[in-house]
Design an enzyme around this catalytic site. Structure first.
Site, PDB file in Angstrom:
ATOM      1  N   ASP A   1      29.665  88.377  11.604  1.00 44.94           N
ATOM      2  CA  ASP A   1      28.715  87.378  11.128  1.00 44.94           C
ATOM      3  C   ASP A   1      27.786  87.953  10.055  1.00 44.94           C
ATOM      4  O   ASP A   1      27.444  89.132  10.100  1.00 44.94           O
ATOM      5  CB  ASP A   1      27.892  86.893  12.335  1.00 44.94           C
TER       6      ASP A   1
ATOM      7  N   ASN B   1      34.888  76.332  12.147  1.00 47.31           N
ATOM      8  CA  ASN B   1      34.775  76.718  10.733  1.00 47.31           C
ATOM      9  C   ASN B   1      35.512  75.766   9.779  1.00 47.31           C
ATOM     10  O   ASN B   1      35.240  75.742   8.583  1.00 47.31           O
ATOM     11  CB  ASN B   1      35.262  78.152  10.497  1.00 47.31           C
TER      12      ASN B   1
HETATM   13  C1  FPP Z   1      30.917  84.732   9.340  1.00 48.18           C
HETATM   14  O1  FPP Z   1      29.900  84.908   8.371  1.00 48.18           O
HETATM   15  C2  FPP Z   1      32.219  85.065   8.782  1.00 48.18           C
HETATM   16  C3  FPP Z   1      33.277  84.239   8.721  1.00 48.18           C
HETATM   17  C4  FPP Z   1      33.265  82.842   9.239  1.00 48.18           C
HETATM   18  C5  FPP Z   1      34.544  84.648   8.107  1.00 48.18           C
HETATM   19  C6  FPP Z   1      34.996  86.032   8.413  1.00 48.18           C
HETATM   20  C7  FPP Z   1      36.090  86.362   7.477  1.00 48.18           C
HETATM   21  C8  FPP Z   1      36.283  87.553   6.888  1.00 48.18           C
HETATM   22  C9  FPP Z   1      35.496  88.738   7.203  1.00 48.18           C
HETATM   23  C10 FPP Z   1      37.345  87.710   5.871  1.00 48.18           C
HETATM   24  C11 FPP Z   1      38.689  87.275   6.403  1.00 48.18           C
HETATM   25  C12 FPP Z   1      39.705  88.256   6.157  1.00 48.18           C
HETATM   26  C13 FPP Z   1      40.241  89.072   7.086  1.00 48.18           C
HETATM   27  C14 FPP Z   1      41.349  89.970   6.658  1.00 48.18           C
HETATM   28  C15 FPP Z   1      39.795  89.140   8.478  1.00 48.18           C
HETATM   29  P1  FPP Z   1      29.149  83.612   7.861  1.00 48.18           P
HETATM   30  O2  FPP Z   1      29.908  83.073   6.713  1.00 48.18           O
HETATM   31  O3  FPP Z   1      28.944  82.658   8.977  1.00 48.18           O
HETATM   32  O4  FPP Z   1      27.791  84.220   7.374  1.00 48.18           O
HETATM   33  P2  FPP Z   1      26.350  83.558   7.504  1.00 48.18           P
HETATM   34  O5  FPP Z   1      26.091  83.343   8.964  1.00 48.18           O
HETATM   35  O6  FPP Z   1      25.456  84.589   6.901  1.00 48.18           O
HETATM   36  O7  FPP Z   1      26.376  82.283   6.728  1.00 48.18           O
END
Ligand code: FPP
Length: 234
Positions: A2, A50
């Site tokens: 996150d 998501n």
């Molecule tokens: C959460 O941060 C992250 C995600 C929903 C996506 C995670 C995906 C990756 C790390 C890349 C995917 C690729 C691979 C190879 C695993 P957020 O977007 O909710 O952040 P925020 O809470 O700060 O808005």
């Protein structure tokens, strides 16, 4: 994993910039977990919820996943990483499903660590689907109601080939489980850190593991009982 969006925002960039910069953290965590002898590491990459994000972000995440999975194959082979995936995988775009299938097949004989990507994953959906599978077996008389127990349920979850969770790490300061591995985390130790995922490095993983090692896992027993068991073993 996150905090990608907030990490990008801090630098005045679009959210996807945070996702792109999350890959180093993924690599470091897998290598560090493998080096300390963890049997499995499971990354919550995309939840059932998501899909409600803006289409542009969802599409960018799917492209990132597909491209980076392909690119990482030589390293998966070098490091003995067996790739696995859990979730409603049929919901993923065709090319992502195809790439996942290929990478899972290519790495199937690797045995150092199992790296599972939770994709279009939600624990309630997983448990619902598990109940349906068991109910179907009962209806077909393959299973009797008396035979339904913890073990049967475990065998019908997406994680049937994985151990229970020992340690759950959530980055970015949020202290929630967000519909993640709820059954599997019944006895997990929970660790929350303010580090945003793109900044997460192997030292952060070691710190979490060190905290875990200093916790007393009683599994419902008393400290005194556990002391007695330790004495018997040593
Ligand atoms: C959460 O941060 C992250 C995600 C929903 C996506 C995670 C995906 C990756 C790390 C890349 C995917 C690729 C691979 C190879 C695993 P957020 O977007 O909710 O952040 P925020 O809470 O700060 O808005």
């Amino acid at each position: 994993m996150d905090g990608n969006g907030r990490w990008a925002k801090k630098q005045g960039m679009a959210r996807i910039f945070g996702h792109r910069n999350a890959l180093t953290a993924v690599r470091e965590s897998v290598i560090a977990a493998s080096e300390i002898g963890a049997e499995a590491i499971t990354l919550y990459a995309f939840s059932t919820e998501n899909w409600k994000r803006p289409k542009l972000e969802v599409d960018a995440l799917m492209t990132l996943l597909t491209k980076s999975l392909k690119k990482e194959v030589p390293d998966f082979m070098k490091n003995g990483v067996k790739v696995n995936a859990i979730g409603k995988l049929n919901d993923l775009p065709d090319n992502a499903q195809q790439t996942l299938k290929e990478v899972i097949k290519t790495t199937e004989n690797n045995s150092k660590i199992i790296l599972t990507f939770a994709l279009s994953y939600g624990s309630r959906e997983e448990i619902t689907s598990c109940i349906k599978k068991i109910a179907e077996k009962v209806e077909n008389k393959e299973l009797s109601i008396n035979e339904i127990n913890d073990c049967q349920i475990q065998q019908h979850l997406y994680t049937h080939n994985l151990p229970d969770v020992d340690l759950m790490i959530r980055t970015s300061g949020e202290q929630r489980l967000s519909n993640y591995l709820l059954w599997q985390m019944a006895y997990a130790e929970l660790y929350f850190t303010d580090v945003l995922w793109p900044d997460f490095r192997r030292e952060d993983l070691y710190k979490a593991v060190e905290t875990y090692q200093n916790r007393e896992r009683r599994f419902g027993k008393t400290s005194e009982q556990l002391d007695g068991e330790h004495e018997q073993v040593t």
